[in-house]
Design a protein around this motif. Sequence first.
Motif, mmCIF file in Angstrom:
data_model
loop_
_atom_site.group_PDB
_atom_site.id
_atom_site.type_symbol
_atom_site.label_atom_id
_atom_site.label_comp_id
_atom_site.label_asym_id
_atom_site.label_seq_id
_atom_site.Cartn_x
_atom_site.Cartn_y
_atom_site.Cartn_z
ATOM 1 N N LEU A 165 20.184 -26.888 35.246
ATOM 2 C CA LEU A 165 19.554 -26.366 34.034
ATOM 3 C C LEU A 165 18.691 -27.433 33.373
ATOM 4 C CD1 LEU A 165 19.520 -23.906 32.041
ATOM 5 C CD2 LEU A 165 21.364 -25.058 30.814
ATOM 6 N N LEU A 213 30.209 -22.729 24.670
ATOM 7 C CA LEU A 213 28.912 -22.328 25.205
ATOM 8 C C LEU A 213 29.009 -20.952 25.846
ATOM 9 C CD1 LEU A 213 28.137 -25.745 26.905
ATOM 10 C CD2 LEU A 213 26.929 -24.803 24.941
ATOM 11 N N PRO A 214 27.874 -20.269 25.960
ATOM 12 C CA PRO A 214 27.885 -19.018 26.724
ATOM 13 C C PRO A 214 28.102 -19.303 28.211
ATOM 14 C CG PRO A 214 25.650 -19.606 26.080
ATOM 15 C CD PRO A 214 26.565 -20.562 25.393
ATOM 16 N N GLN A 215 28.332 -18.260 28.983
ATOM 17 C CA GLN A 215 28.514 -18.382 30.437
ATOM 18 C C GLN A 215 27.477 -19.304 31.069
ATOM 19 O OE1 GLN A 215 30.476 -17.225 32.870
ATOM 20 N NE2 GLN A 215 31.925 -16.389 31.387
ATOM 21 N N PRO A 216 27.916 -20.168 31.982
ATOM 22 C CA PRO A 216 26.919 -20.954 32.723
ATOM 23 C C PRO A 216 26.067 -20.036 33.610
ATOM 24 C CG PRO A 216 29.137 -21.367 33.559
ATOM 25 C CD PRO A 216 29.283 -20.521 32.346
ATOM 26 N N ALA A 217 24.835 -20.458 33.852
ATOM 27 C CA ALA A 217 23.953 -19.677 34.733
ATOM 28 C C ALA A 217 24.208 -20.098 36.172
ATOM 29 C CB ALA A 217 22.496 -19.929 34.364
ATOM 30 N N PRO A 218 24.248 -19.147 37.091
ATOM 31 C CA PRO A 218 24.479 -19.494 38.500
ATOM 32 C C PRO A 218 23.268 -20.171 39.118
ATOM 33 C CG PRO A 218 24.047 -17.156 38.279
ATOM 34 C CD PRO A 218 24.071 -17.719 36.898
ATOM 35 N N SER A 272 24.822 -32.902 23.088
ATOM 36 C CA SER A 272 25.693 -31.735 23.135
ATOM 37 C C SER A 272 26.717 -31.824 24.252
ATOM 38 C CB SER A 272 24.869 -30.461 23.333
ATOM 39 O OG SER A 272 24.203 -30.141 22.147
ATOM 40 N N ASP A 279 24.801 -27.011 34.940
ATOM 41 C CA ASP A 279 24.026 -27.444 33.785
ATOM 42 C C ASP A 279 23.110 -28.608 34.126
ATOM 43 O OD1 ASP A 279 25.106 -25.504 32.164
ATOM 44 O OD2 ASP A 279 26.763 -26.762 31.475
ATOM 45 N N TYR A 307 22.994 -25.312 23.943
ATOM 46 C CA TYR A 307 23.019 -26.777 23.941
ATOM 47 C C TYR A 307 22.083 -27.345 22.885
ATOM 48 C CZ TYR A 307 25.750 -27.750 28.207
ATOM 49 O OH TYR A 307 26.748 -27.886 29.117
ATOM 50 N N GLN A 313 23.148 -26.711 19.214
ATOM 51 C CA GLN A 313 24.296 -27.508 18.809
ATOM 52 C C GLN A 313 23.886 -28.911 18.376
ATOM 53 O OE1 GLN A 313 27.666 -26.809 21.112
ATOM 54 N NE2 GLN A 313 28.663 -28.731 20.575
ATOM 55 N N SER A 314 22.931 -29.481 19.101
ATOM 56 C CA SER A 314 22.466 -30.814 18.719
ATOM 57 C C SER A 314 21.613 -30.789 17.466
ATOM 58 C CB SER A 314 21.642 -31.430 19.850
ATOM 59 O OG SER A 314 22.483 -31.829 20.894
ATOM 60 N N ASP A 353 33.768 -27.507 28.895
ATOM 61 C CA ASP A 353 33.070 -26.327 29.411
ATOM 62 C C ASP A 353 31.709 -26.667 29.999
ATOM 63 O OD1 ASP A 353 31.978 -26.963 27.007
ATOM 64 O OD2 ASP A 353 32.091 -24.961 26.130
ATOM 65 N N PHE A 354 31.476 -27.950 30.226
ATOM 66 C CA PHE A 354 30.273 -28.333 30.970
ATOM 67 C C PHE A 354 30.425 -27.814 32.391
ATOM 68 C CE2 PHE A 354 27.413 -30.950 33.443
ATOM 69 C CZ PHE A 354 26.346 -31.179 32.597
ATOM 70 N N ASP A 355 29.311 -27.332 32.934
ATOM 71 C CA ASP A 355 29.360 -26.812 34.301
ATOM 72 C C ASP A 355 28.372 -27.616 35.148
ATOM 73 O OD1 ASP A 355 30.261 -24.117 35.847
ATOM 74 O OD2 ASP A 355 28.248 -24.741 36.473
ATOM 75 N N ALA A 374 33.243 -28.286 18.413
ATOM 76 C CA ALA A 374 32.014 -27.565 18.713
ATOM 77 C C ALA A 374 32.292 -26.148 19.203
ATOM 78 C CB ALA A 374 31.210 -28.322 19.757
ATOM 79 N N PRO A 375 31.370 -25.221 18.865
ATOM 80 C CA PRO A 375 31.514 -23.862 19.381
ATOM 81 C C PRO A 375 31.343 -23.882 20.890
ATOM 82 C CG PRO A 375 29.357 -24.160 18.351
ATOM 83 C CD PRO A 375 30.148 -25.403 18.075
ATOM 84 N N ARG A 383 22.160 -20.481 27.637
ATOM 85 C CA ARG A 383 22.948 -21.705 27.663
ATOM 86 C C ARG A 383 22.117 -22.884 27.175
ATOM 87 N NH1 ARG A 383 28.249 -22.705 29.788
ATOM 88 N NH2 ARG A 383 28.414 -24.866 30.485
ATOM 89 N N ALA A 443 20.867 -15.885 31.498
ATOM 90 C CA ALA A 443 22.035 -16.753 31.315
ATOM 91 C C ALA A 443 21.606 -18.193 31.080
ATOM 92 C CB ALA A 443 22.953 -16.660 32.535
ATOM 93 N N ALA A 444 20.648 -18.637 31.869
ATOM 94 C CA ALA A 444 20.207 -20.030 31.757
ATOM 95 C C ALA A 444 19.590 -20.294 30.396
ATOM 96 C CB ALA A 444 19.209 -20.350 32.866
ATOM 97 N N VAL A 482 12.936 -22.827 32.592
ATOM 98 C CA VAL A 482 14.215 -22.301 33.037
ATOM 99 C C VAL A 482 14.088 -20.836 33.445
ATOM 100 C CG1 VAL A 482 16.066 -21.295 31.658
ATOM 101 C CG2 VAL A 482 16.035 -23.758 32.090
#
Lengths: 227, 227
Positions: free
Chosen positions: A168, A208-213, A198, A165, B194, B197-198, A160-162, A205-206, B190, B186-187, B176
């Motif tokens: 980001l 991630l929330p939606q990636p940011a555009p 991460s 990111d 990340y 999680q770490s 689910d890496f975008d 691992a849980p 996310r 969103a950013a 961000v």
Amino acid sequence: MPIQPSRNPSSSASETPVRGQRADARHNRARLLQAAREAYALNGADVPSSTIARRAGVGAATLYRHFPTRGSLIAAAFSEQLAECVAALDEALRDDDPGRGLWSVLTKVCRMQVEDRGFSAAFLEESPDDPDLHRERARAEAGLAQLVQRAKNTGQLRKDFDPSDVTLLLLANNGVVRQSPEVSLAASRRLLAYFLQSCRTTDGAPSLPQPAPLRLDDLYGPPHRTG
Amino acid sequence: MPIQPSRNPSSSASETPVRGQRADARHNRARLLQAAREAYALNGADVPSSTIARRAGVGAATLYRHFPTRGSLIAAAFSEQLAECVAALDEALRDDDPGRGLWSVLTKVCRMQVEDRGFSAAFLEESPDDPDLHRERARAEAGLAQLVQRAKNTGQLRKDFDPSDVTLLLLANNGVVRQSPEVSLAASRRLLAYFLQSCRTTDGAPSLPQPAPLRLDDLYGPPHRTG
DNA sequence: CCACAAATGGAAGAGGTCCTCCGCTTAGCG
DNA sequence: CGCTAAGCGGAGGACCTCTTCCATTTGTGG
């Protein structure tokens, strides 16, 4: 369709002096670029033009003749760094190990942000609106997407890496960089370490929330200026 | 020695109007504070004082009489948010589950940074140099250290987590946040995901590089101004 | 209701940056 | 060597923000 590594990464028009101008003009242009790079590296791009002109040992008019807008000076001053980024990305794309390639790009760019405050300004904050810059950013975006996909395929990167990111991380790292050089370096390293950890595949691992555009080419001026 | 949750978290002197001043003065002071908060929330603290005065419907002199320095206005405008942070921290310290408390504080503060651009300015960028602010920051620092230690003790937080990593997150998140509100939200989410999680204990994880010496009370002006 | 001090607002000075105009200098060609 | 236009530097106008000053207004205690 895979991107081809660019053949001559430093062919940015802004860097190449115009042919046929007088020798003194060429010389002054070079001095201006160097002065701008030095000044920007220290505290970012919010340096008075007059300061840059003075450091370069030329008058204000000379600066404005060579670089009519603020953005054109910034774009020209950082086309070298841009080339470095593109080169790093090309190298990563050539690497057999996509994970290693991606880590290496991220590490390199974070380090460049630490070492040159103007770099971030040129790519994230200011909006030089230079056609070369836009084109190269788009290319970088595409190359990164490709690298990310490959690293997912090899199982080195969580699914689910975008690609956004990466942007980001760049923004986050930029936020961390406004300290003394030593502190910035330590902070950036640590942030990157947290982030990379991460990013590695961790099946339990849980999600991630939606990636940011966040597309590199959409980032503009300090912020979203309203009012 | 554990920190006691503060009894009246919103007792910041800057917020309390001076007794004995005329009713119109008190009224104008309140209007100024509200105008400042609104203006700052939008784009951070780099708003001309004249704008704030105009929005408040008062003259420039009135603003300067109430808040002689830029910093005093910022500090006063954000003492409410400061109280909110302190309250969040106090609540976390009261929580039986230190891990949950810590996550909750981090989540809350990140969200506040997203929702109010002036907030970051007040705590990370500008240096209001208000005695109240310094004291509260020191208190927050101590409370966080305690919370971090407890979360380590319960095994919810990796052992090489450093309290300064909270500052690191705040700085990163601040980087961000300079996008449109939706994108920023969103950013930020996310990034936080990340990071958290770490932070959770993962025994096999590679160790982190040295923490950066980032204390909340050391962060100053845009950056490290040289030259 | 009045007198007076507190409080006010707009004007204006100080300081800084951006950018342009214009008379002078000098490189480069024949 | 000398002409010419490209190139130059500094002065200065436009604009913006911060801060102070002062004549005028206004709240308030007596």
